[in-house]
Enzyme design. Structure first.
Site, PDB file in Angstrom:
ATOM      1  N   ASN A   1       0.876  -1.175   0.000  1.00 51.67           N
ATOM      2  CA  ASN A   1       0.000   0.000   0.000  1.00 51.67           C
ATOM      3  C   ASN A   1       0.912   1.222   0.000  1.00 51.67           C
ATOM      4  OD1 ASN A   1      -1.812   2.028   0.452  1.00 51.67           O
ATOM      5  ND2 ASN A   1      -2.224   1.485   2.597  1.00 51.67           N
ATOM      6  N   TRP A   2       1.059   1.809  -1.183  1.00 51.61           N
ATOM      7  CA  TRP A   2       2.018   2.916  -1.317  1.00 51.61           C
ATOM      8  C   TRP A   2       1.516   4.214  -0.694  1.00 51.61           C
ATOM      9  CZ3 TRP A   2       3.727   2.351  -7.153  1.00 51.61           C
ATOM     10  CH2 TRP A   2       4.619   1.285  -7.246  1.00 51.61           C
ATOM     11  N   LYS A   3       0.217   4.285  -0.442  1.00 50.07           N
ATOM     12  CA  LYS A   3      -0.381   5.538   0.050  1.00 50.07           C
ATOM     13  C   LYS A   3      -0.051   6.665  -0.938  1.00 50.07           C
ATOM     14  CE  LYS A   3      -0.065   3.596   4.592  1.00 50.07           C
ATOM     15  NZ  LYS A   3       0.071   3.785   6.030  1.00 50.07           N
TER      16      LYS A   3
ATOM     17  N   HIS B   1      -9.530   1.833   4.995  1.00 53.23           N
ATOM     18  CA  HIS B   1      -8.251   2.072   5.668  1.00 53.23           C
ATOM     19  C   HIS B   1      -8.440   3.150   6.733  1.00 53.23           C
ATOM     20  CE1 HIS B   1      -4.126   3.176   6.418  1.00 53.23           C
ATOM     21  NE2 HIS B   1      -3.761   2.038   5.840  1.00 53.23           N
TER      22      HIS B   1
ATOM     23  N   GLU C   1      -6.672   5.548   7.623  1.00 52.70           N
ATOM     24  CA  GLU C   1      -6.351   6.928   7.205  1.00 52.70           C
ATOM     25  C   GLU C   1      -7.536   7.545   6.469  1.00 52.70           C
ATOM     26  OE1 GLU C   1      -2.684   6.011   5.205  1.00 52.70           O
ATOM     27  OE2 GLU C   1      -1.745   5.592   7.129  1.00 52.70           O
TER      28      GLU C   1
ATOM     29  N   GLU D   1      -5.474  -3.944  11.167  1.00 49.33           N
ATOM     30  CA  GLU D   1      -4.446  -2.918  11.283  1.00 49.33           C
ATOM     31  C   GLU D   1      -4.729  -2.047  12.508  1.00 49.33           C
ATOM     32  OE1 GLU D   1      -2.442  -2.109   7.226  1.00 49.33           O
ATOM     33  OE2 GLU D   1      -4.132  -0.758   7.444  1.00 49.33           O
TER      34      GLU D   1
ATOM     35  N   GLY E   1       2.491   3.099  10.560  1.00 50.22           N
ATOM     36  CA  GLY E   1       3.448   4.160  10.274  1.00 50.22           C
ATOM     37  C   GLY E   1       4.215   4.657  11.482  1.00 50.22           C
TER      38      GLY E   1
ATOM     39  N   SER F   1       3.400  -1.218  10.580  1.00 46.50           N
ATOM     40  CA  SER F   1       4.847  -1.238  10.820  1.00 46.50           C
ATOM     41  C   SER F   1       5.489  -2.602  10.558  1.00 46.50           C
ATOM     42  CB  SER F   1       5.173  -0.752  12.235  1.00 46.50           C
ATOM     43  OG  SER F   1       4.770   0.595  12.387  1.00 46.50           O
TER      44      SER F   1
ATOM     45  N   GLY G   1       2.793  -0.724   4.329  1.00 47.57           N
ATOM     46  CA  GLY G   1       2.926   0.656   3.876  1.00 47.57           C
ATOM     47  C   GLY G   1       4.387   1.006   3.652  1.00 47.57           C
ATOM     48  N   GLY G   2       5.019   1.611   4.655  1.00 45.82           N
ATOM     49  CA  GLY G   2       6.388   2.123   4.539  1.00 45.82           C
ATOM     50  C   GLY G   2       7.380   1.137   3.935  1.00 45.82           C
TER      51      GLY G   2
HETATM   52  P1  PGA Z   1       2.828   0.844   7.587  1.00 49.03           P
HETATM   53  O1  PGA Z   1       1.355   1.030   6.965  1.00 49.03           O
HETATM   54  O2  PGA Z   1       3.349  -0.477   7.111  1.00 49.03           O
HETATM   55  O3  PGA Z   1       3.610   2.026   7.050  1.00 49.03           O
HETATM   56  O4  PGA Z   1       2.655   0.901   9.070  1.00 49.03           O
HETATM   57  C1  PGA Z   1       0.472  -0.049   6.876  1.00 49.03           C
HETATM   58  C2  PGA Z   1      -0.845   0.379   6.303  1.00 49.03           C
HETATM   59  O5  PGA Z   1      -1.298   1.487   6.609  1.00 49.03           O
HETATM   60  O6  PGA Z   1      -1.466  -0.355   5.509  1.00 49.03           O
END
Ligand code: PGA
Length: 242
Positions: free
Chosen positions: A8-10, A90, A92, A160, A166, A202, A222-223
């Site tokens: 998930n590149w966001k 998600h 966010e 999550e 993050g 994370s 994500g990251g």
């Molecule tokens: P993260 O994000 O790996 O950067 O914590 C995960 C996500 O939001 O899907």
């Protein structure tokens, strides 16, 4: 069940890095694991055109079918260009864009109408965890989103915890698996068989294995998905658990 590791590149990457990433990850893709990359809307078409093996996913879709919704992208548009899956719910989006369970339910319907696979995200905030409300929160997110849902074969769930996203501080694998097992049972009671439940928050190459060992069906990343090298490492780790 095959493990599933999703990038998930966001709101990150640029077009040339996106295409380079695809080339590098496809060059080292293990056969024994399922994967996908969820990219920003504007990169979806060039990525679909370039991808040979990795399914391309979106990070969102509109709750409406079409019409006067300035700035939105409809499910049929995603299907039209060859997108295969979509992340829905998600945290966010819940937090910054006020997505309610009701909107999330509509988005699930739009995804199903357009034959898109779904990664439905659920998870509690730190306050909710501290108050001992984790299971209650997650079950209510599931029951609101999945009321009358029938297309189980299209569904993956990502647990999550909001406070682990993050932050560099993942959930303890034992705690994550307790929730994941509850999710499995809850969804089974609703009629869903063999639904994969991923962990997200994370994930890094040096902690991912523990989540798989304890029983997660994969990860939403994500990251650590932004670098082709670290994402390829995650795929390799997961392929050893298939
Ligand atoms: P993260 O994000 O790996 O950067 O914590 C995960 C996500 O939001 O899907």
């Amino acid at each position: 069940m095959r493990k599933f590791v999703v990038a998930n590149w966001k709101m990150n990457m640029d077009l040339s890095s996106a295409l380079k990433w695809l080339e590098e990850v496809e060059a080292n893709l293990p056969d024994a694991v399922d994967t996908a990359v969820c990219a920003p809307y504007v990169y979806l078409l060039p990525m679909v055109e370039k991808a040979e093996r990795i399914p391309i996913g979106a990070q969102n879709l509109a709750f409406a079918k079409s019409g006067a919704y300035t700035g939105e992208v409809a499910g049929y548009m995603l299907r039209d260009i060859g997108v295969k899956l979509v992340i829905i719910g998600h945290s966010e989006r819940r937090r910054h864009f006020n997505e309610t369970d009701e909107i999330i339910k509509l988005k699930l319907e739009r995804a199903i109408e357009n034959s898109l696979d779904i990664i439905l995200c659920v998870g509690e905030t730190l306050e909710q965890r501290r108050a001992g409300e984790t299971l209650q929160v997650v079950k209510s997110q599931l029951s609101n989103a999945l009321r009358e849902f029938r297309n189980w074969e299209r569904l993956t769930i990502a647990y999550e915890p909001v406070w682990a996203i993050g932050t560099g501080v993942p959930c303890e694998p034992e705690d994550a698996i307790e929730v994941i097992n509850e999710i499995r049972q809850y969804v089974k009671d609703m009629g869903g068989q063999n639904i994969r439940v991923l962990y997200g928050g994370s994930i890094k190459p040096d902690n991912f294995e523990q989540f798989l060992k304890f029983g997660a069906d994969g990860g939403l990343v994500g990251g650590a998905s932004l670098s082709a090298e670290s994402f390829s490492k995650l795929l390799k780790i997961a392929s050893e658990y298939c």
